[in-house]
Design a protein around this motif. Structure first.
Motif, PDB file in Angstrom:
ATOM      1  N   MET A  73       0.850  -1.189   0.000  1.00 43.69           N
ATOM      2  CA  MET A  73       0.000   0.000   0.000  1.00 43.69           C
ATOM      3  C   MET A  73       0.886   1.240   0.000  1.00 43.69           C
ATOM      4  SD  MET A  73      -2.639  -1.581   2.763  1.00 43.69           S
ATOM      5  CE  MET A  73      -4.032  -0.510   2.561  1.00 43.69           C
ATOM      6  N   ILE A  74       0.620   2.153  -0.951  1.00 47.18           N
ATOM      7  CA  ILE A  74       1.442   3.347  -1.141  1.00 47.18           C
ATOM      8  C   ILE A  74       0.533   4.558  -1.157  1.00 47.18           C
ATOM      9  CG2 ILE A  74       3.107   4.497  -2.654  1.00 47.18           C
ATOM     10  CD1 ILE A  74       3.571   1.616  -3.888  1.00 47.18           C
ATOM     11  N   ASP A  75       0.859   5.571  -0.330  1.00 47.29           N
ATOM     12  CA  ASP A  75       0.039   6.783  -0.333  1.00 47.29           C
ATOM     13  C   ASP A  75       0.661   7.840  -1.262  1.00 47.29           C
ATOM     14  OD1 ASP A  75       2.003   8.282   1.091  1.00 47.29           O
ATOM     15  OD2 ASP A  75       0.917   8.189   2.982  1.00 47.29           O
ATOM     16  N   ALA A  76      -0.020   8.953  -1.428  1.00 44.67           N
ATOM     17  CA  ALA A  76       0.400   9.996  -2.367  1.00 44.67           C
ATOM     18  C   ALA A  76       1.705  10.674  -1.975  1.00 44.67           C
ATOM     19  CB  ALA A  76      -0.705  11.048  -2.501  1.00 44.67           C
ATOM     20  N   HIS A  77       2.148  10.483  -0.738  1.00 41.21           N
ATOM     21  CA  HIS A  77       3.418  11.063  -0.293  1.00 41.21           C
ATOM     22  C   HIS A  77       4.558  10.057  -0.388  1.00 41.21           C
ATOM     23  CE1 HIS A  77       1.263  14.580   1.060  1.00 41.21           C
ATOM     24  NE2 HIS A  77       0.419  13.779   1.670  1.00 41.21           N
ATOM     25  N   GLY A  78       4.250   8.847  -0.829  1.00 39.02           N
ATOM     26  CA  GLY A  78       5.269   7.824  -1.002  1.00 39.02           C
ATOM     27  C   GLY A  78       5.506   6.940   0.203  1.00 39.02           C
ATOM     28  N   HIS A  79       4.721   7.105   1.252  1.00 43.92           N
ATOM     29  CA  HIS A  79       4.839   6.205   2.396  1.00 43.92           C
ATOM     30  C   HIS A  79       4.230   4.861   1.988  1.00 43.92           C
ATOM     31  CE1 HIS A  79       5.849   9.672   4.807  1.00 43.92           C
ATOM     32  NE2 HIS A  79       4.761  10.266   4.351  1.00 43.92           N
ATOM     33  N   TYR A  80       4.924   3.780   2.338  1.00 43.36           N
ATOM     34  CA  TYR A  80       4.386   2.476   1.961  1.00 43.36           C
ATOM     35  C   TYR A  80       4.437   1.510   3.132  1.00 43.36           C
ATOM     36  CZ  TYR A  80       8.875   0.071   1.888  1.00 43.36           C
ATOM     37  OH  TYR A  80      10.052  -0.513   2.268  1.00 43.36           O
ATOM     38  N   ASN A 113       7.251 -11.755   5.307  1.00 41.03           N
ATOM     39  CA  ASN A 113       8.150 -10.612   5.260  1.00 41.03           C
ATOM     40  C   ASN A 113       7.292  -9.356   5.272  1.00 41.03           C
ATOM     41  OD1 ASN A 113      10.347  -8.993   5.044  1.00 41.03           O
ATOM     42  ND2 ASN A 113      11.048  -9.808   3.096  1.00 41.03           N
ATOM     43  N   ALA A 114       7.660  -8.411   6.098  1.00 40.70           N
ATOM     44  CA  ALA A 114       6.919  -7.154   6.166  1.00 40.70           C
ATOM     45  C   ALA A 114       7.900  -6.013   6.377  1.00 40.70           C
ATOM     46  CB  ALA A 114       5.900  -7.194   7.301  1.00 40.70           C
ATOM     47  N   HIS A 115       7.603  -4.881   5.774  1.00 43.29           N
ATOM     48  CA  HIS A 115       8.395  -3.678   6.040  1.00 43.29           C
ATOM     49  C   HIS A 115       7.613  -2.451   5.623  1.00 43.29           C
ATOM     50  CE1 HIS A 115       9.834  -3.675   1.773  1.00 43.29           C
ATOM     51  NE2 HIS A 115       9.974  -4.970   1.959  1.00 43.29           N
ATOM     52  N   PHE A 116       8.076  -1.282   6.109  1.00 46.60           N
ATOM     53  CA  PHE A 116       7.468  -0.016   5.724  1.00 46.60           C
ATOM     54  C   PHE A 116       8.559   1.019   5.563  1.00 46.60           C
ATOM     55  CE2 PHE A 116       7.444   0.057  10.366  1.00 46.60           C
ATOM     56  CZ  PHE A 116       7.890   1.333  10.673  1.00 46.60           C
ATOM     57  N   GLY A 117       8.239   2.051   4.778  1.00 44.58           N
ATOM     58  CA  GLY A 117       9.209   3.101   4.508  1.00 44.58           C
ATOM     59  C   GLY A 117       8.672   4.063   3.472  1.00 44.58           C
ATOM     60  N   SER A 118       9.542   4.441   2.533  1.00 39.37           N
ATOM     61  CA  SER A 118       9.137   5.380   1.493  1.00 39.37           C
ATOM     62  C   SER A 118       9.611   4.883   0.130  1.00 39.37           C
ATOM     63  CB  SER A 118       9.704   6.774   1.776  1.00 39.37           C
ATOM     64  OG  SER A 118      11.120   6.719   1.865  1.00 39.37           O
ATOM     65  N   VAL A 119       8.865   5.278  -0.904  1.00 42.63           N
ATOM     66  CA  VAL A 119       9.173   4.885  -2.273  1.00 42.63           C
ATOM     67  C   VAL A 119       8.871   6.059  -3.191  1.00 42.63           C
ATOM     68  CG1 VAL A 119       6.874   3.859  -2.632  1.00 42.63           C
ATOM     69  CG2 VAL A 119       8.784   3.121  -4.064  1.00 42.63           C
ATOM     70  N   ALA A 120       9.675   6.207  -4.227  1.00 40.53           N
ATOM     71  CA  ALA A 120       9.472   7.258  -5.222  1.00 40.53           C
ATOM     72  C   ALA A 120      10.087   6.797  -6.531  1.00 40.53           C
ATOM     73  CB  ALA A 120      10.117   8.568  -4.759  1.00 40.53           C
ATOM     74  N   VAL A 121       9.862   7.578  -7.578  1.00 41.56           N
ATOM     75  CA  VAL A 121      10.402   7.264  -8.900  1.00 41.56           C
ATOM     76  C   VAL A 121      11.206   8.465  -9.376  1.00 41.56           C
ATOM     77  CG1 VAL A 121       9.801   6.792 -11.305  1.00 41.56           C
ATOM     78  CG2 VAL A 121       8.530   5.675  -9.459  1.00 41.56           C
ATOM     79  N   MET A 122      12.400   8.188  -9.912  1.00 41.51           N
ATOM     80  CA  MET A 122      13.243   9.242 -10.460  1.00 41.51           C
ATOM     81  C   MET A 122      14.041   8.656 -11.611  1.00 41.51           C
ATOM     82  SD  MET A 122      16.001  11.717  -8.556  1.00 41.51           S
ATOM     83  CE  MET A 122      17.379  10.609  -8.394  1.00 41.51           C
ATOM     84  N   ASP A 123      13.984   9.314 -12.760  1.00 44.24           N
ATOM     85  CA  ASP A 123      14.765   8.891 -13.928  1.00 44.24           C
ATOM     86  C   ASP A 123      14.580   7.410 -14.253  1.00 44.24           C
ATOM     87  OD1 ASP A 123      15.810  11.485 -14.129  1.00 44.24           O
ATOM     88  OD2 ASP A 123      17.482  10.996 -12.804  1.00 44.24           O
ATOM     89  N   LYS A 124      13.326   6.953 -14.291  1.00 47.10           N
ATOM     90  CA  LYS A 124      12.997   5.566 -14.636  1.00 47.10           C
ATOM     91  C   LYS A 124      13.554   4.557 -13.625  1.00 47.10           C
ATOM     92  CE  LYS A 124      10.748   6.074 -18.515  1.00 47.10           C
ATOM     93  NZ  LYS A 124       9.410   5.626 -18.694  1.00 47.10           N
TER      94      LYS A 124
END
Length: 179
Positions: A73-80, A113-124
């Protein structure tokens, strides 16, 4: 060996290259910050299709069995938040998490397996930072990887998985978007 994906995972995640503490941002007005984004197509809920180690000869090892289950699950701020499990896991015989046998604890660890953090996309590239993980060696780590998006199916490769790397394997994780 089953702890590969989260990668996230490896997840997307637990990747070889360090991404530092980069936090995803939406348009901030600066060119550098605007390159790190959470695109609309990434935001939402994803279900796990496959999480495999793929070896140089092409054979695959299904880390969570033939029908893995998982949500990302990913929100609009990139928290997952991501969780993956083997379908049909056996319960602890004592019915008490604190009274498992060594074999039950091992299976519980390897089959989830479980984890949380942040995700984003940059330059493919998909960039992740894991804040906390059920596999504590991943806490505070991040990285980047290429990805492919085919309709509502996202695939990424973990070049240096936590299992199988000595044998030349890479990880392959596939997610299907639900919404």
């Amino acid at each position: 060996m089953r702890l590969l994906c989260s990668v996230f995972a490896a997840a997307v995640l637990a990747l070889a290259a360090s991404a530092g503490n980069a936090q995803p941002q939406q348009g901030t007005g600066t060119a550098a910050a605007d390159m790190l984004r959470v695109p609309d197509w990434l935001v939402g809920t994803w279900t796990l299709v496959r999480c495999d180690n793929v070896y140089p000869d092409g054979h695959r090892v299904e880390l969570y069995g033939p029908h893995p289950q998982g949500l990302w699950m990913i929100d609009a701020h990139g928290h997952y938040m991501m969780q993956m499990v083997r379908a049909g896991r056996a319960p602890f015989a004592a019915g008490d998490k604190s009274k498992g046998t060594p074999e039950e604890y091992r299976a519980a660890s390897l089959d989830s397996n479980a984890h949380f953090g942040s995700v984003a996309v940059m330059d493919k590239q998909m960039r992740t930072h894991i804040e906390q993980a059920s596999f504590p060696n991943w806490n505070g780590h991040g990285g980047s990887t290429g990805y492919t998006l085919d309709g509502n199916q996202l695939t990424y490769i973990v070049a240096k998985p936590s299992s199988g790397a000595a044998e030349g394997a890479h990880g392959e994780v596939v997610w299907q978007k639900l919404d």
